[in-house]
Motif scaffolding. Structure first.
Motif, PDB file in Angstrom:
ATOM      1  N   GLU A  76      72.327 144.786  31.467  1.00  0.00           N
ATOM      2  CA  GLU A  76      72.077 144.062  30.229  1.00  0.00           C
ATOM      3  C   GLU A  76      72.749 142.693  30.170  1.00  0.00           C
ATOM      4  O   GLU A  76      72.091 141.685  29.871  1.00  0.00           O
ATOM      5  CB  GLU A  76      72.496 144.915  29.033  1.00  0.00           C
ATOM      6  CG  GLU A  76      73.874 145.522  29.154  1.00  0.00           C
ATOM      7  CD  GLU A  76      74.143 146.566  28.069  1.00  0.00           C
ATOM      8  OE1 GLU A  76      73.292 146.729  27.180  1.00  0.00           O
ATOM      9  OE2 GLU A  76      75.220 147.190  28.114  1.00  0.00           O
ATOM     10  N   PHE A  77      74.054 142.621  30.444  1.00  0.00           N
ATOM     11  CA  PHE A  77      74.750 141.344  30.298  1.00  0.00           C
ATOM     12  C   PHE A  77      74.349 140.328  31.370  1.00  0.00           C
ATOM     13  O   PHE A  77      74.099 139.162  31.037  1.00  0.00           O
ATOM     14  CB  PHE A  77      76.262 141.567  30.294  1.00  0.00           C
ATOM     15  CG  PHE A  77      76.745 142.305  29.075  1.00  0.00           C
ATOM     16  CD1 PHE A  77      76.464 141.826  27.809  1.00  0.00           C
ATOM     17  CD2 PHE A  77      77.458 143.480  29.181  1.00  0.00           C
ATOM     18  CE1 PHE A  77      76.886 142.497  26.670  1.00  0.00           C
ATOM     19  CE2 PHE A  77      77.885 144.167  28.062  1.00  0.00           C
ATOM     20  CZ  PHE A  77      77.588 143.669  26.800  1.00  0.00           C
ATOM     21  N   PRO A  78      74.253 140.704  32.660  1.00  0.00           N
ATOM     22  CA  PRO A  78      73.768 139.718  33.643  1.00  0.00           C
ATOM     23  C   PRO A  78      72.360 139.227  33.347  1.00  0.00           C
ATOM     24  O   PRO A  78      72.052 138.047  33.533  1.00  0.00           O
ATOM     25  CB  PRO A  78      73.813 140.500  34.965  1.00  0.00           C
ATOM     26  CG  PRO A  78      74.776 141.596  34.747  1.00  0.00           C
ATOM     27  CD  PRO A  78      74.647 141.973  33.304  1.00  0.00           C
ATOM     28  N   PHE A  79      71.503 140.117  32.845  1.00  0.00           N
ATOM     29  CA  PHE A  79      70.115 139.733  32.593  1.00  0.00           C
ATOM     30  C   PHE A  79      69.997 138.847  31.356  1.00  0.00           C
ATOM     31  O   PHE A  79      69.222 137.885  31.359  1.00  0.00           O
ATOM     32  CB  PHE A  79      69.247 140.987  32.420  1.00  0.00           C
ATOM     33  CG  PHE A  79      67.802 140.670  32.180  1.00  0.00           C
ATOM     34  CD1 PHE A  79      66.976 140.265  33.218  1.00  0.00           C
ATOM     35  CD2 PHE A  79      67.261 140.770  30.897  1.00  0.00           C
ATOM     36  CE1 PHE A  79      65.641 139.963  32.996  1.00  0.00           C
ATOM     37  CE2 PHE A  79      65.932 140.474  30.668  1.00  0.00           C
ATOM     38  CZ  PHE A  79      65.108 140.065  31.720  1.00  0.00           C
ATOM     39  N   VAL A  80      70.738 139.158  30.297  1.00  0.00           N
ATOM     40  CA  VAL A  80      70.636 138.360  29.070  1.00  0.00           C
ATOM     41  C   VAL A  80      71.200 136.961  29.292  1.00  0.00           C
ATOM     42  O   VAL A  80      70.617 135.966  28.846  1.00  0.00           O
ATOM     43  CB  VAL A  80      71.377 139.068  27.919  1.00  0.00           C
ATOM     44  CG1 VAL A  80      71.447 138.159  26.690  1.00  0.00           C
ATOM     45  CG2 VAL A  80      70.674 140.366  27.558  1.00  0.00           C
ATOM     46  N   ILE A  81      72.313 136.862  29.996  1.00  0.00           N
ATOM     47  CA  ILE A  81      72.935 135.557  30.214  1.00  0.00           C
ATOM     48  C   ILE A  81      72.170 134.745  31.255  1.00  0.00           C
ATOM     49  O   ILE A  81      72.032 133.528  31.138  1.00  0.00           O
ATOM     50  CB  ILE A  81      74.407 135.749  30.638  1.00  0.00           C
ATOM     51  CG1 ILE A  81      75.187 136.399  29.485  1.00  0.00           C
ATOM     52  CG2 ILE A  81      75.054 134.415  31.007  1.00  0.00           C
ATOM     53  CD1 ILE A  81      76.630 136.694  29.817  1.00  0.00           C
ATOM     54  N   PHE A  82      71.643 135.423  32.280  1.00  0.00           N
ATOM     55  CA  PHE A  82      70.862 134.748  33.330  1.00  0.00           C
ATOM     56  C   PHE A  82      69.504 135.451  33.467  1.00  0.00           C
ATOM     57  O   PHE A  82      69.280 136.198  34.425  1.00  0.00           O
ATOM     58  CB  PHE A  82      71.603 134.776  34.669  1.00  0.00           C
ATOM     59  CG  PHE A  82      72.965 134.151  34.638  1.00  0.00           C
ATOM     60  CD1 PHE A  82      73.113 132.776  34.625  1.00  0.00           C
ATOM     61  CD2 PHE A  82      74.108 134.943  34.604  1.00  0.00           C
ATOM     62  CE1 PHE A  82      74.369 132.194  34.585  1.00  0.00           C
ATOM     63  CE2 PHE A  82      75.365 134.374  34.578  1.00  0.00           C
ATOM     64  CZ  PHE A  82      75.501 132.989  34.563  1.00  0.00           C
TER      65      PHE A  82
END
Length: 289
Positions: A226-232
């Motif tokens: 979730e966090f890697p995908f949302v930010i990048f």
């Protein structure tokens, strides 16, 4: 006979849903992993083990998997903090319910909102963290939290820790409240101090719950998304924060290589099963009959 009919009546729908939404997709995933398919065409060309060979022969995938390992090791910090706060907030501390709510609240916040919040907080130039460090004379500690390849995965892993620590803490508190107080009173009469009571009573009583926490940590690390995908959303520069799941997604939907992406998904499933069994044996299984 009537009991058997009633039992099957209650079981048939869950089993049907399990088959449709779990076993059938898993079987399809394995089937597609042996093909070359773009996700659109009705033609699927069989390629045998080529997709698996591509994964094992390309060092890029091993580097990406090392990013998942960072989430795994940072997860032990999350378990330690969860256990620490659970023990404290299970005591007769004034206002403990308020502190429980504060620590649990990040878990109910949407992950997208958390990602954007930390993006502004950790901005290289105007982020609040670097500004505060500069104002208090610790400018040397300011970093490019979301653009330095050496620390970006640790930053994302600690974002995950901030979100899920409260959830794990609540689970542990529930287990602590199931331990009879009589045991602690008997230990106190026998002269046991707080540390000894924690070591010989609390920890053994939390054995199964800690096993669950270790499993959640391992599963969360391998499926970090979730966090890697949302930010990048389009992939990080040079793949510095890509995880196995985000790279699988890019392989399928950006590069239209569903065969290779399916092989990656199958390998991740196999790795998860092996590591869960190994972790269970290593921490808890050696003394079980």
């Amino acid at each position: 006979m009537q009991k058997i009919i009633i039992l099957w009546s209650f079981l048939i729908i869950p089993l049907l849903l399990l088959g449709i939404f779990t076993y059938y997709p898993a079987f399809s995933l394995i089937t597609i992993s042996f093909t070359n398919w773009n996700g659109i065409s009705s033609i699927k060309t069989g390629v045998g083990l080529d997709n698996y060979i591509r994964v094992f022969s390309d060092p890029k995938y091993f580097e990406i998997f090392s990013h998942n390992l960072i989430y795994f090791f940072v997860g032990f910090v999350q378990i330690g903090l969860s256990l620490y706060f659970a023990v404290i907030l299970n005591s007769k501390l004034r206002g403990r319910n308020i502190f429980r709510a504060i620590l649990f609240s990040p878990y109910i916040i949407n992950s997208v909102a958390i990602a954007f919040m930390f993006t502004f907080l950790l901005n290289n130039e105007v982020g609040a963290l670097n500004v505060v460090l500069k104002e208090i004379g610790l400018e040397s500690l300011s970093m490019n939290w979301l653009s330095d390849p050496k620390i970006i995965n640790y930053t994302l892993a600690f974002m995950s820790t901030w979100k899920y620590m409260g959830f794990m803490m609540v689970i542990i508190i529930g287990a602590l409240q199931s331990i009879p107080n009589d045991i602690y009173e008997a230990a106190s009469i026998d002269g046991a101090n707080g540390f000894q009571a924690f070591r010989f009573i609390t920890l053994p009583s939390l054995r199964r719950i800690l096993e669950l926490c270790f499993f959640l940590n391992l599963n969360g690390a391998l499926s970090a998304f979730e966090f890697p995908f949302v930010i990048f959303p389009s992939g990080s520069p040079l793949g510095m924060s890509d995880t196995f799941v985000t790279n699988t997604l890019l392989t399928s939907f950006r590069y239209s290589d569903f065969g290779l992406a399916s092989a990656m998904g199958v390998l991740l499933m196999i790795i998860t099963i092996i590591l869960v069994l190994a972790q269970r044996w290593l921490f808890f299984g050696r003394d079980e009959k």
